[in-house]
Design an enzyme around this catalytic site. Structure first.
Site, mmCIF file in Angstrom:
data_model
loop_
_atom_site.group_PDB
_atom_site.id
_atom_site.type_symbol
_atom_site.label_atom_id
_atom_site.label_comp_id
_atom_site.label_asym_id
_atom_site.label_seq_id
_atom_site.Cartn_x
_atom_site.Cartn_y
_atom_site.Cartn_z
ATOM 1 C CB VAL A 188 16.913 -46.631 -4.663
ATOM 2 C CG1 VAL A 188 17.530 -45.463 -5.408
ATOM 3 C CG2 VAL A 188 17.825 -47.089 -3.549
ATOM 4 N NE ARG A 240 10.030 -58.435 -8.358
ATOM 5 C CZ ARG A 240 11.057 -58.660 -7.531
ATOM 6 N NH1 ARG A 240 11.395 -59.878 -7.220
ATOM 7 N NH2 ARG A 240 11.719 -57.651 -6.998
ATOM 8 C CD GLU A 300 1.981 -53.545 -14.711
ATOM 9 O OE1 GLU A 300 0.846 -53.069 -14.737
ATOM 10 O OE2 GLU A 300 2.981 -52.879 -14.400
ATOM 11 C CG LEU A 360 12.869 -55.412 -14.780
ATOM 12 C CD1 LEU A 360 13.350 -54.511 -13.645
ATOM 13 C CD2 LEU A 360 12.727 -54.598 -16.063
ATOM 14 C CB SER A 400 26.644 -50.795 -4.423
ATOM 15 O OG SER A 400 27.223 -51.140 -3.186
ATOM 16 C CB SER A 401 30.021 -47.593 -1.421
ATOM 17 O OG SER A 401 29.398 -48.349 -0.412
ATOM 18 C CB CYS A 402 30.059 -53.199 -1.995
ATOM 19 S SG CYS A 402 28.898 -53.698 -3.243
ATOM 20 C CE1 TYR A 456 23.684 -55.520 -5.295
ATOM 21 C CE2 TYR A 456 25.494 -54.390 -4.185
ATOM 22 C CZ TYR A 456 24.223 -54.366 -4.723
ATOM 23 O OH TYR A 456 23.501 -53.205 -4.718
ATOM 24 C CE LYS A 496 23.800 -52.782 -8.033
ATOM 25 N NZ LYS A 496 22.683 -52.157 -8.778
ATOM 26 C CB THR A 527 27.470 -44.212 1.016
ATOM 27 O OG1 THR A 527 28.080 -44.833 2.114
ATOM 28 C CG2 THR A 527 26.321 -43.314 1.474
ATOM 29 C CG HIS A 563 21.468 -53.167 3.724
ATOM 30 N ND1 HIS A 563 20.618 -53.159 2.647
ATOM 31 C CD2 HIS A 563 22.684 -53.519 3.236
ATOM 32 C CE1 HIS A 563 21.289 -53.476 1.561
ATOM 33 N NE2 HIS A 563 22.539 -53.709 1.883
ATOM 34 N NE ARG A 592 18.362 -58.149 15.496
ATOM 35 C CZ ARG A 592 19.501 -58.119 14.779
ATOM 36 N NH1 ARG A 592 20.633 -57.716 15.331
ATOM 37 N NH2 ARG A 592 19.507 -58.504 13.529
HETATM 38 P P1 GDP Z 1 27.566 -53.934 4.489
HETATM 39 O O1 GDP Z 1 27.849 -52.470 4.558
HETATM 40 O O2 GDP Z 1 27.562 -54.469 3.099
HETATM 41 O O3 GDP Z 1 28.473 -54.710 5.396
HETATM 42 O O4 GDP Z 1 26.057 -54.095 4.927
HETATM 43 P P2 GDP Z 1 25.198 -54.331 6.254
HETATM 44 O O5 GDP Z 1 24.288 -53.174 6.399
HETATM 45 O O6 GDP Z 1 24.554 -55.668 6.144
HETATM 46 O O7 GDP Z 1 26.190 -54.407 7.487
HETATM 47 C C1 GDP Z 1 26.899 -53.286 7.958
HETATM 48 C C2 GDP Z 1 27.588 -53.604 9.268
HETATM 49 O O8 GDP Z 1 26.599 -53.682 10.300
HETATM 50 C C3 GDP Z 1 28.365 -54.927 9.308
HETATM 51 O O9 GDP Z 1 29.558 -54.727 10.031
HETATM 52 C C4 GDP Z 1 27.423 -55.836 10.084
HETATM 53 O O10 GDP Z 1 28.094 -56.891 10.754
HETATM 54 C C5 GDP Z 1 26.821 -54.848 11.080
HETATM 55 N N1 GDP Z 1 25.558 -55.291 11.691
HETATM 56 C C6 GDP Z 1 25.266 -55.268 13.011
HETATM 57 N N2 GDP Z 1 24.055 -55.779 13.260
HETATM 58 C C7 GDP Z 1 23.531 -56.123 12.059
HETATM 59 C C8 GDP Z 1 22.291 -56.687 11.660
HETATM 60 O O11 GDP Z 1 21.427 -57.006 12.460
HETATM 61 N N3 GDP Z 1 22.086 -56.865 10.313
HETATM 62 C C9 GDP Z 1 23.043 -56.498 9.395
HETATM 63 N N4 GDP Z 1 22.772 -56.684 8.093
HETATM 64 N N5 GDP Z 1 24.245 -55.989 9.746
HETATM 65 C C10 GDP Z 1 24.485 -55.795 11.052
#
Ligand code: GDP
Length: 320
Positions: free
Chosen positions: A14, A35, A37, A40, A106-108, A135, A139, A163, A178, A186
Site C-alpha cells: 500500500v 526499516r 534507517e 518504527l 482494515s475491514s476486519c 490485528y 487497527k 477491504t 493473503h 500456487r
Molecule cells: P481474510 O480475509 O482475513 O480471511 O484473509 P485471507 O486472504 O487470508 O483469506 C481469505 C479467504 O480465502 C479465507 O476464507 C481463506 O480460507 C481463503 N483461502 C483459500 N486459499 C487460501 C490460501 O492459499 N491462502 C490464504 N491466505 N487464504 C486462502
C-alpha cells in the site's frame, strides 16, 4: 514551498502505491525511511525523526500484515507491532505539530457477523472474527488514537478502512500471504509443473471484496486532500473512519476460478475444508466514500491480470 509528506511503510504494497500516486504531483516532496534507517517500533527513534524532518503530512501505511494463517499463528507480533507503530507515529506527529495524518486500517475491524454491507457505524457493536482479532484490535486502537488527538488537540487525523487489497508488491509467501497472492503463485507453479489439481483453503464459500492497491492509493490521497469541512460534514463526530472498497464481492471459489483463467491453469480446484474459512462475508458499504466523490476503477479480472503480469516480471525479487 512543497508539501513534505512522510509515507510510513513505503516498501509495502500500500505504501509503495501511495508513493507512486503522490509522485504524480509536482507540489509534493515524498519523504521515506527504510526499516534500517528508522525502526518504527522504536519510540525514541521515531521522535527524533519527527523532531528534525519538518513533516507536513503523514500517510500511516506501515503495518504488520498477513493472511488468515499468519494472523492465527503470530497473534503477538500482529498486536504488538501494529500498536507500537501507531502509538509512536501518531503521538510523535502530534508532538511535532503535524496537522494532517491518514491512518490505514482494515475491514476486519468490523464484527464477525456484522450486517452486510458493513457501514462505518458497525464498529464495536459485536464480537470480532477470532482468527485476526489481535490485528483488528490494534487497527481499532489506531482509529481511536486519531479520533482522540482530534478531540483533545484539534488535529485533523483521518482514517480509511480498506477491504481486502491486492496488487503489485504484495507478499507471495505460500502460507503467510493473503488469498490472492497465495493462489496466484500456487496456480502459476501448478501450471508450470502440469499438476492435475490445486488446493484452495477452506470451503470456497466465504465471500470477499477485493480492491486493487492502485485504487486504494488513489482513494487515500482523495480522502487526505478533501477540505476539512467536506470531510467532517460526511463523518459523525465520534466516527471518523471511512470505508474503501468496491461494494462488490464474490465467493472464494469464484475468485479462484477467475484466477485460474488469468493464470491459464486448466486443472481442477480442490477445496481443503480442514483449513479455516475465516469470517463468512465482509462487504463494505462504500456510500460514504461515494458521497465524497470517489469510486473504484479497476475490476477484479483486470486487476488480477495486471498483478499476474507484475508477478511474472518480478519473480526473482518479490516479497515472501
Ligand atoms: P481474510 O480475509 O482475513 O480471511 O484473509 P485471507 O486472504 O487470508 O483469506 C481469505 C479467504 O480465502 C479465507 O476464507 C481463506 O480460507 C481463503 N483461502 C483459500 N486459499 C487460501 C490460501 O492459499 N491462502 C490464504 N491466505 N487464504 C486462502
Amino acid at each position: 514551498m512543497k508539501t513534505r509528506i512522510f509515507v510510513a511503510g513505503h516498501n509495502g504494497m500500500v505504501g509503495s502505491a501511495i508513493v507512486r500516486q503522490l509522485m504524480k504531483r509536482d507540489n509534493v516532496e515524498v519523504i521515506t525511511r527504510s526499516r534500517q534507517e528508522l525502526n518504527l517500533l522504536d519510540q525514541a527513534a521515531v521522535n527524533a525523526f519527527f523532531a528534525t524532518a519538518n513533516i507536513d503530512q503523514v500517510y500511516l501505511a506501515a503495518a504488520k500484515v498477513g493472511g488468515i494463517h499468519a494472523n492465527n499463528t503470530y497473534p503477538a507480533d500482529f498486536i504488538y507491532e501494529n500498536l507500537m507503530m501507531e502509538c509512536n507515529i501518531i503521538h510523535a506527529a502530534h508532538q511535532h505539530d503535524v496537522q494532517h495524518l491518514l491512518f490505514l486500517g482494515s475491514s476486519c475491524i468490523y464484527p464477525k457477523l456484522a450486517t452486510q454491507p458493513m457501514k462505518e457505524n458497525a464498529l464495536l457493536t459485536d464480537t470480532l472474527e477470532a482468527t485476526n482479532e489481535p490485528y483488528a484490535i490494534a487497527k481499532i486502537a489506531g482509529i481511536k488514537l486519531c479520533e482522540s488527538y482530534n478531540r483533545q488537540h484539534g488535529r485533523d487525523y483521518r482514517s480509511v478502512m480498506p477491504t481486502n487489497l491486492y496488487g503489485e508488491n504484495d507478499n507471495f509467501h505460500p502460507e503467510n500471504s493473503h488469498v490472492i497472492p497465495a493462489l496466484m503463485r500456487r496456480f502459476h507453479e501448478a501450471k508450470l509443473n502440469g499438476d492435475a489439481e490445486v488446493v484452495v483453503w477452506g470451503t470456497g464459500k466465504p465471500m470477499r471484496e477485493f480492491l486493487h492497491v492502485d485504487d486504494m492509493a488513489a482513494a487515500s490521497v482523495h480522502v487526505m486532500e478533501l477540505d476539512a469541512k467536506t470531510y467532517q460534514a460526511n463523518t459523525e463526530p465520534m466516527l471518523s473512519h471511512i470505508n474503501v472498497g468496491t461494494g462488490v464481492d464474490c465467493t472464494i471459489r469464484e475468485m479462484a476460478e477467475t484466477m485460474a483463467k488469468v493464470v491459464g491453469y486448466e486443472g481442477k480446484l480442490v477445496f481443503d475444508s480442514s483449513k479455516p474459512d475465516g469470517t463468512p462475508r465482509k462487504l463494505m458499504d462504500v456510500s460514504r466514500l461515494a458521497a465524497l466523490g470517489w469510486r473504484y476503477r479497476i475490476g477484479l479480472e483486470q486487476g488480477l491480470a495486471s498483478t499476474y503480469q507484475w508477478f511474472l516480471d518480478n519473480q526473482d525479487n518479490f516479497r515472501q
